[in-house]
Design a protein around this motif. Structure first.
Motif, PDB file in Angstrom:
ATOM      1  N   LEU A   1      60.098 -20.669  29.319  1.00  0.00           N
ATOM      2  CA  LEU A   1      58.721 -21.112  29.531  1.00  0.00           C
ATOM      3  C   LEU A   1      58.476 -22.442  28.821  1.00  0.00           C
ATOM      4  N   GLY A   2      59.005 -22.582  27.610  1.00  0.00           N
ATOM      5  CA  GLY A   2      58.877 -23.840  26.871  1.00  0.00           C
ATOM      6  C   GLY A   2      59.609 -24.983  27.537  1.00  0.00           C
ATOM      7  N   ALA A   3      60.681 -24.673  28.270  1.00  0.00           N
ATOM      8  CA  ALA A   3      61.415 -25.709  29.005  1.00  0.00           C
ATOM      9  C   ALA A   3      60.603 -26.191  30.203  1.00  0.00           C
ATOM     10  N   GLN A   4      59.868 -25.287  30.837  1.00  0.00           N
ATOM     11  CA  GLN A   4      58.981 -25.694  31.929  1.00  0.00           C
ATOM     12  C   GLN A   4      57.884 -26.622  31.400  1.00  0.00           C
ATOM     13  N   ILE A   5      57.349 -26.297  30.237  1.00  0.00           N
ATOM     14  CA  ILE A   5      56.326 -27.156  29.620  1.00  0.00           C
ATOM     15  C   ILE A   5      56.931 -28.503  29.238  1.00  0.00           C
ATOM     16  N   THR A   6      58.183 -28.500  28.802  1.00  0.00           N
ATOM     17  CA  THR A   6      58.880 -29.759  28.494  1.00  0.00           C
ATOM     18  C   THR A   6      58.957 -30.646  29.729  1.00  0.00           C
ATOM     19  N   ILE A   7      59.314 -30.068  30.860  1.00  0.00           N
ATOM     20  CA  ILE A   7      59.367 -30.820  32.120  1.00  0.00           C
ATOM     21  C   ILE A   7      57.984 -31.365  32.462  1.00  0.00           C
ATOM     22  N   GLN A   8      56.960 -30.556  32.268  1.00  0.00           N
ATOM     23  CA  GLN A   8      55.588 -30.996  32.556  1.00  0.00           C
ATOM     24  C   GLN A   8      55.192 -32.162  31.655  1.00  0.00           C
ATOM     25  N   ILE A   9      55.561 -32.093  30.383  1.00  0.00           N
ATOM     26  CA  ILE A   9      55.193 -33.148  29.431  1.00  0.00           C
ATOM     27  C   ILE A   9      55.853 -34.473  29.788  1.00  0.00           C
ATOM     28  N   VAL A  10      57.162 -34.460  30.038  1.00  0.00           N
ATOM     29  CA  VAL A  10      57.835 -35.734  30.335  1.00  0.00           C
ATOM     30  C   VAL A  10      57.396 -36.284  31.692  1.00  0.00           C
ATOM     31  N   SER A  11      56.843 -35.431  32.546  1.00  0.00           N
ATOM     32  CA  SER A  11      56.308 -35.898  33.826  1.00  0.00           C
ATOM     33  C   SER A  11      54.939 -36.531  33.640  1.00  0.00           C
ATOM     34  N   MET A  12      54.137 -35.983  32.746  1.00  0.00           N
ATOM     35  CA  MET A  12      52.792 -36.500  32.500  1.00  0.00           C
ATOM     36  C   MET A  12      52.813 -37.753  31.633  1.00  0.00           C
TER      37      MET A  12
END
Length: 261
Positions: free
Chosen positions: A87-98
């Motif tokens: 789940l934290g890896a999905q948030i990581t992907i979201q952060i580097v995208s934003m």
């Protein structure tokens, strides 16, 4: 709601932010905190999990926004490393995208990016029915074994499992199973390592491959002999892999690493 987090290590060093998986909280990174004592380490508990309980409901995007605020506050003038599991890896992907230029290095461990709306339709009623089992210690011990939870952390894991309301669990699972790579992920300039365990399911392996193919700055590795949870299953290997990646030794020549085909 204020996001609970702890700070460890050398506050003048490069910043590492650790994002935990679902069903656990920041304590899953304890063995990393000992190893990376010469870095400025921040370990949040994600919304509705661990010690970040409040009225605000969990979502991957809102969690990303909170972590971005934290990084922008604590990481000024520093190299920033972001490490996420599941789940934290999905948030990581979201952060580097934003925020495509906010993170210098990112380690994306076991991120699911294949939305499963039909699967979730059938799974949701099962989650409601089976939720009482989570309060049964024998069942929780079986789950902990699958997740490589160390024996000395079991009571924390069990207590947090018992404390989680079924509505929270459903919300987290729904976010997890509906996540896909944002269109702006291709713009992320971070030096990204994408990992998946050899013993993880096919969907997780396909996700890792697709993440790598979504951004030219990604390098993917398949890690032999491990399932979902390398940082807990083999912290020594995980810590060395991360440090090598941070220090730009990106060839990943250890015999346990194979490039994702």
């Amino acid at each position: 709601m204020t996001l609970y987090y702890e700070e460890h290590g050398y506050t003048e060093g490069s910043l590492i932010v650790f994002l935990h998986g679902g069903g656990v909280s920041g304590w899953m990174w304890d063995q990393q905190l000992e190893y990376f004592h010469d870095y400025h380490c921040i370990v949040p508990d994600l919304p509705e999990q661990g010690r970040s309980k409040g009225e605000e409901k969990f979502s991957i995007r809102s969690s990303a926004e909170k972590i971005i605020d934290l990084i922008e506050d604590k990481g000024k003038g520093k190299q920033v490393i972001l490490i996420g599991f599941s789940l934290g890896a999905q948030i990581t992907i979201q952060i580097v995208s934003m925020k495509p230029e906010l993170i210098d290095c990112a380690i994306i461990n076991s991120a699911l990016i294949k939305p499963m709306p039909l699967g979730w339709k059938f799974l949701k009623p099962f989650v409601k029915l089976s939720h009482p089992l989570t309060k049964w210690k024998t069942f929780s011990k079986l789950q902990a074994k699958v997740l490589y939870i160390p024996e000395n952390d079991f009571e924390k894991y069990y207590q947090e499992t018992c404390d989680m309301e079924v509505e929270t669990l459903i919300r987290i699972l729904e976010e997890n199973m509906s996540f896909k790579v944002p269109s702006d992920f291709k713009l992320a300039s971070s030096n990204m390592l994408v990992t998946v365990g050899e013993n993880e399911n096919k969907l997780m392996k396909k996700s890792a491959k697709d993440i790598v193919n979504s951004n030219l700055n990604c390098h993917g590795v398949l890690i032999s002999g491990v399932g979902h949870g390398l940082s807990l299953a083999n912290p020594e290997l995980f810590n060395k892999m991360v440090k090598d990646w941070i220090e730009k030794h990106s060839n990943m020549e250890d015999e346990k690493f194979t490039s994702i085909p």
